[in-house]
Design a protein around this motif. Structure first.
Motif, PDB file in Angstrom:
ATOM      1  N   GLY A 100     -39.890  56.509-111.200  1.00 15.94           N
ATOM      2  CA  GLY A 100     -39.863  55.060-111.039  1.00 15.94           C
ATOM      3  C   GLY A 100     -38.883  54.642-109.957  1.00 15.94           C
ATOM      4  O   GLY A 100     -38.687  55.337-108.965  1.00 15.94           O
ATOM      5  N   SER A 101     -38.250  53.501-110.151  1.00  8.91           N
ATOM      6  CA  SER A 101     -37.258  53.027-109.189  1.00  8.91           C
ATOM      7  C   SER A 101     -35.984  53.857-109.306  1.00  8.91           C
ATOM      8  O   SER A 101     -35.756  54.549-110.306  1.00  8.91           O
ATOM      9  N   HIS A 102     -35.156  53.803-108.266  1.00 15.79           N
ATOM     10  CA  HIS A 102     -33.917  54.572-108.313  1.00 15.79           C
ATOM     11  C   HIS A 102     -32.796  53.821-107.615  1.00 15.79           C
ATOM     12  O   HIS A 102     -33.038  52.910-106.812  1.00 15.79           O
ATOM     13  N   SER A 103     -31.578  54.176-107.948  1.00 14.71           N
ATOM     14  CA  SER A 103     -30.387  53.620-107.310  1.00 14.71           C
ATOM     15  C   SER A 103     -29.645  54.738-106.605  1.00 14.71           C
ATOM     16  O   SER A 103     -29.603  55.872-107.090  1.00 14.71           O
ATOM     17  N   LEU A 104     -29.055  54.406-105.469  1.00  7.10           N
ATOM     18  CA  LEU A 104     -28.328  55.396-104.673  1.00  7.10           C
ATOM     19  C   LEU A 104     -26.870  54.984-104.551  1.00  7.10           C
ATOM     20  O   LEU A 104     -26.563  53.824-104.260  1.00  7.10           O
ATOM     21  N   TYR A 105     -25.980  55.946-104.775  1.00 12.29           N
ATOM     22  CA  TYR A 105     -24.543  55.733-104.617  1.00 12.29           C
ATOM     23  C   TYR A 105     -23.998  56.892-103.772  1.00 12.29           C
ATOM     24  O   TYR A 105     -24.482  58.017-103.879  1.00 12.29           O
ATOM     25  N   PHE A 106     -22.997  56.589-102.946  1.00 15.38           N
ATOM     26  CA  PHE A 106     -22.411  57.673-102.159  1.00 15.38           C
ATOM     27  C   PHE A 106     -20.947  57.369-101.860  1.00 15.38           C
ATOM     28  O   PHE A 106     -20.488  56.224-101.929  1.00 15.38           O
ATOM     29  N   SER A 107     -20.236  58.424-101.539  1.00 16.23           N
ATOM     30  CA  SER A 107     -18.829  58.313-101.188  1.00 16.23           C
ATOM     31  C   SER A 107     -18.514  59.392-100.163  1.00 16.23           C
ATOM     32  O   SER A 107     -18.940  60.538-100.310  1.00 16.23           O
ATOM     33  N   VAL A 108     -17.813  59.011 -99.101  1.00 15.18           N
ATOM     34  CA  VAL A 108     -17.435  59.950 -98.046  1.00 15.18           C
ATOM     35  C   VAL A 108     -15.945  59.844 -97.783  1.00 15.18           C
ATOM     36  O   VAL A 108     -15.402  58.728 -97.733  1.00 15.18           O
ATOM     37  N   ASN A 109     -15.306  60.987 -97.639  1.00 13.53           N
ATOM     38  CA  ASN A 109     -13.892  60.980 -97.297  1.00 13.53           C
ATOM     39  C   ASN A 109     -13.606  62.030 -96.221  1.00 13.53           C
ATOM     40  O   ASN A 109     -14.031  63.189 -96.344  1.00 13.53           O
ATOM     41  N   VAL A 110     -12.924  61.608 -95.176  1.00 15.89           N
ATOM     42  CA  VAL A 110     -12.552  62.503 -94.075  1.00 15.89           C
ATOM     43  C   VAL A 110     -11.053  62.376 -93.867  1.00 15.89           C
ATOM     44  O   VAL A 110     -10.553  61.284 -93.570  1.00 15.89           O
ATOM     45  N   GLU A 111     -10.333  63.477 -94.055  1.00 15.97           N
ATOM     46  CA  GLU A 111      -8.899  63.470 -93.929  1.00 15.97           C
ATOM     47  C   GLU A 111      -8.414  64.675 -93.131  1.00 15.97           C
ATOM     48  O   GLU A 111      -9.081  65.718 -93.100  1.00 15.97           O
ATOM     49  N   VAL A 112      -7.260  64.531 -92.494  1.00 14.01           N
ATOM     50  CA  VAL A 112      -6.629  65.670 -91.847  1.00 14.01           C
ATOM     51  C   VAL A 112      -6.139  66.600 -92.943  1.00 14.01           C
ATOM     52  O   VAL A 112      -5.477  66.170 -93.902  1.00 14.01           O
ATOM     53  N   ALA A 113      -6.484  67.855 -92.853  1.00 17.54           N
ATOM     54  CA  ALA A 113      -6.123  68.825 -93.890  1.00 17.54           C
ATOM     55  C   ALA A 113      -4.607  68.943 -93.988  1.00 17.54           C
ATOM     56  O   ALA A 113      -3.885  68.916 -92.978  1.00 17.54           O
ATOM     57  N   ALA A 114      -4.159  69.091 -95.210  1.00 16.06           N
ATOM     58  CA  ALA A 114      -2.707  69.223 -95.442  1.00 16.06           C
ATOM     59  C   ALA A 114      -2.209  70.564 -94.930  1.00 16.06           C
ATOM     60  O   ALA A 114      -2.916  71.564 -94.969  1.00 16.06           O
TER      61      ALA A 114
END
Length: 288
Positions: A274-288
């Motif tokens: 059926g219908s669907h929902s999309l969620y996302f998260s992106v993170n870009v960081e300088v490595a420790a």
């Protein structure tokens, strides 16, 4: 610079999906200015089968099949890449754009010649060719023209993530002067190809900075898209029309192709849901 890249995607379905098949372009690729130190996926539910391969452009492709009923799909792609600042020639010292176009037309090499032709998301439009010519008077060094075109896109178009979708025609983007990074990349690619220049679509990530006085929030980044233009004697030069600049070591590249269709992050076929929902998260960081 070493970057840690975290990309989380979640689909929630209105009804149970008995089976599904997906194709991913999420793992970064290696080339002269980028080394992949590590990259892996985490899936929920766990796929029944997973296959990895390279596409025609050398990008990483992951295909997976889920053969059990599920009401959602979670995908995490966690990567660590080492990037270096690309070497870019002085714009005034690059060859005239007409000379570059003539050389590309006569070239027998598949790369870069593949990228002078129109594609589904970056068609040849007379109105874009005429608009682009303002940046490319006779004899102008090709990189000078590209930089000028980039600045014009940045000045004249407004970033608006509600104005367009993947299906929005490029002609509409040009008319409304609104869109997102994907639209601006396709716009610049179409302009350059209409003049006989080779331009490819690049998919990846950009390490962003929070507004002044605000702390960085994990997961607030997003995937990004920019353009790579070919310059004889110097190779491919990457430029970001959304931010009006050449790319730096803060960019992590997933891959490239003729347009978005060649390197879309995820596509799939569902048996129901059926219908669907999309969620996302992106993170870009300088490595420790």
């Amino acid at each position: 610079m070493t970057l840690d890249v975290y990309h989380w995607t979640e689909y929630r379905y209105a009804e149970a999906v008995p089976l599904s098949q997906h194709l991913l372009h999420m793992q970064p690729r290696e080339f002269a200015n980028q080394r992949v130190l590590s990259s892996h996926f985490e899936f929920t539910p766990q796929p029944t089968t997973i296959n990895s391969r390279r596409d025609n452009f050398g990008n990483h492709v992951t295909e997976f099949f889920i053969g059990e009923s599920h009401v959602g799909l979670h995908i995490k792609c966690i990567s660590k890449v080492e990037t270096t600042l690309p070497k870019v020639p002085a714009a005034a010292q690059t060859p005239a754009w007409e000379q570059v176009a003539d050389e590309l037309l006569d070239s027998l090499e598949a790369d870069p010649r593949t990228f002078i032709y129109p594609s589904a998301y970056a068609p040849h439009l007379d109105i874009l060719r005429d608009w682009a010519r303002e940046s490319f008077p006779a004899g102008r060094p090709v990189l000078e023209g590209v930089l000028d075109l980039t600045a014009r896109i940045f000045r004249e178009f407004i970033f608006d993530n509600l104005a367009t979708s993947v299906a929005t025609p490029l002609s509409e983007v040009f008319e409304t002067r609104r869109g997102v990074c994907q639209d601006f990349a396709h716009l610049q690619i179409s302009c350059l190809r209409s003049l006989g220049l080779a331009a490819r679509y690049v998919s990846g990530y950009l390490r962003t900075q929070p507004p002044p006085g605000r702390r960085r929030v994990f997961g607030a980044d997003a995937s990004h898209a920019w353009v790579s233009v070919y310059c004889p004697g110097h190779g491919w030069i990457d430029i970001d029309p959304t931010n009006n600049r050449l790319i730096t070591e803060e960019y992590a590249t997933i891959g490239w192709g003729r347009d978005y269709g060649d390197v879309s992050l995820i596509r799939g076929i569902l048996g129901g849901g059926g219908s669907h929902s999309l969620y996302f998260s992106v993170n870009v960081e300088v490595a420790a």
